[in-house]
Design a protein around this motif. Structure first.
Motif, PDB file in Angstrom:
ATOM      1  N   ASN A 104       0.831  -1.199   0.000  1.00  0.00           N
ATOM      2  CA  ASN A 104       0.000   0.000   0.000  1.00  0.00           C
ATOM      3  C   ASN A 104       0.870   1.255   0.000  1.00  0.00           C
ATOM      4  O   ASN A 104       2.048   1.204   0.379  1.00  0.00           O
ATOM      5  CB  ASN A 104      -0.925  -0.006   1.223  1.00  0.00           C
ATOM      6  N   ASP A 106       1.203   3.507   2.013  1.00  0.00           N
ATOM      7  CA  ASP A 106       1.784   3.831   3.320  1.00  0.00           C
ATOM      8  C   ASP A 106       3.155   3.194   3.537  1.00  0.00           C
ATOM      9  O   ASP A 106       3.856   3.524   4.487  1.00  0.00           O
ATOM     10  CB  ASP A 106       0.829   3.427   4.444  1.00  0.00           C
ATOM     11  N   LYS A 108       3.927   0.369   4.634  1.00  0.00           N
ATOM     12  CA  LYS A 108       4.072  -0.458   5.831  1.00  0.00           C
ATOM     13  C   LYS A 108       3.055  -1.600   5.886  1.00  0.00           C
ATOM     14  O   LYS A 108       3.116  -2.427   6.773  1.00  0.00           O
ATOM     15  CB  LYS A 108       3.973   0.398   7.094  1.00  0.00           C
ATOM     16  N   SER A 109       2.150  -1.639   4.913  1.00  0.00           N
ATOM     17  CA  SER A 109       1.165  -2.715   4.903  1.00  0.00           C
ATOM     18  C   SER A 109       1.039  -3.341   3.515  1.00  0.00           C
ATOM     19  O   SER A 109       1.286  -2.700   2.502  1.00  0.00           O
ATOM     20  CB  SER A 109      -0.198  -2.205   5.391  1.00  0.00           C
ATOM     21  N   LYS A 140      -2.176  -6.315   6.213  1.00  0.00           N
ATOM     22  CA  LYS A 140      -1.297  -6.679   7.328  1.00  0.00           C
ATOM     23  C   LYS A 140      -0.017  -5.861   7.276  1.00  0.00           C
ATOM     24  O   LYS A 140       0.579  -5.662   6.224  1.00  0.00           O
ATOM     25  CB  LYS A 140      -0.952  -8.175   7.303  1.00  0.00           C
ATOM     26  N   GLU A 141       0.396  -5.393   8.433  1.00  0.00           N
ATOM     27  CA  GLU A 141       1.635  -4.622   8.529  1.00  0.00           C
ATOM     28  C   GLU A 141       2.812  -5.586   8.563  1.00  0.00           C
ATOM     29  O   GLU A 141       2.745  -6.624   9.216  1.00  0.00           O
ATOM     30  CB  GLU A 141       1.612  -3.734   9.769  1.00  0.00           C
ATOM     31  N   GLU A 157      -1.883  -6.722  14.099  1.00  0.00           N
ATOM     32  CA  GLU A 157      -1.837  -6.171  12.741  1.00  0.00           C
ATOM     33  C   GLU A 157      -0.756  -6.797  11.879  1.00  0.00           C
ATOM     34  O   GLU A 157      -0.774  -6.648  10.665  1.00  0.00           O
ATOM     35  CB  GLU A 157      -1.633  -4.656  12.789  1.00  0.00           C
ATOM     36  N   ASN A 158       0.214  -7.492  12.499  1.00  0.00           N
ATOM     37  CA  ASN A 158       1.288  -8.109  11.722  1.00  0.00           C
ATOM     38  C   ASN A 158       1.245  -9.638  11.794  1.00  0.00           C
ATOM     39  O   ASN A 158       2.197 -10.303  11.398  1.00  0.00           O
ATOM     40  CB  ASN A 158       2.652  -7.615  12.198  1.00  0.00           C
TER      41      ASN A 158
END
Length: 194
Positions: A104, A106, A108-109, A140-141, A157-158
């Motif tokens: 994404n 960002d 980070k995901s 998912k991060e 989240e990870n």
């Protein structure tokens, strides 16, 4: 002795003719094979970048919606929304695993992961290529890293679920994805692909 010599000559002639025919077929079909491989790759990139296309307009959609960036680190695919996709490959439990991942904007995901090739155990580890398994990676991060948990235990989240009965394949995929995501995110940040 003469019979043996005739057999040897026959085998040599047959081998030469067969080799020539196979080489001719290879040369004749090489452009079609290359075109099919290009379409396979570009449709996979469009899939992980969530671009709408059909089998008749893959190349046009790719040309209009994806910017291909080639540098010394590899080839990256940038979409209009600034998502980045890249190919990855590495060792699985039983053989190589290769695919395409998108990140994404960002950075980070995960956006989407798609497995293009794997040689894991059918019905067990081979499930790593199934959409029903891969959809859990969406959003998912991956920083500091993805963590594979026992099935049904992923809560952070990870974290993503491993495949029950395929611990080795799950661990191999975890190691591969973490290494590739870390490597590529560092390249994105250094080169300013975004």
């Amino acid at each position: 002795m003469a019979k043996a010599l005739r057999i040897i000559i026959f085998v040599i002639v047959l081998g030469t003719v067969s080799s020539g025919m196979l080489e001719g077929i290879r040369r004749a079909t090489a452009p079609l094979i290359a075109k099919n491989e290009e379409i396979k790759l570009k449709s996979a990139v469009l899939d992980v970048l969530e671009a709408d296309y059909n089998k008749d307009n893959i190349l046009d959609v790719f040309a209009g919606q994806v910017k291909e960036i080639n540098n010394e680190a590899g080839t990256y695919y940038l979409s209009a929304d600034k998502s980045v996709a890249f190919e990855f490959s590495g060792s699985g439990l039983w053989g190589p695993i290769s695919g395409i991942a998108s990140i994404n904007p960002d950075l980070k995901s995960i956006k989407i992961i798609k497995i293009l090739h794997q040689e894991e155990t059918p019905g067990l580890g081979a499930r790593i290529a199934e959409f029903s398994y891969l959809k859990q990676f969406r959003g998912k991060e991956f920083l500091p890293k993805l963590v594979f948990t026992p099935q049904g235990k992923a809560s952070s989240e990870n974290e993503v679920d491993s495949i029950t009965g395929a611990t080795g394949s799950s661990k191999a995929l975890e190691k591969l994805l973490n290494a590739e995501l870390e490597k590529n995110i560092n390249i994105f940040k250094k080169t300013g692909l975004q």
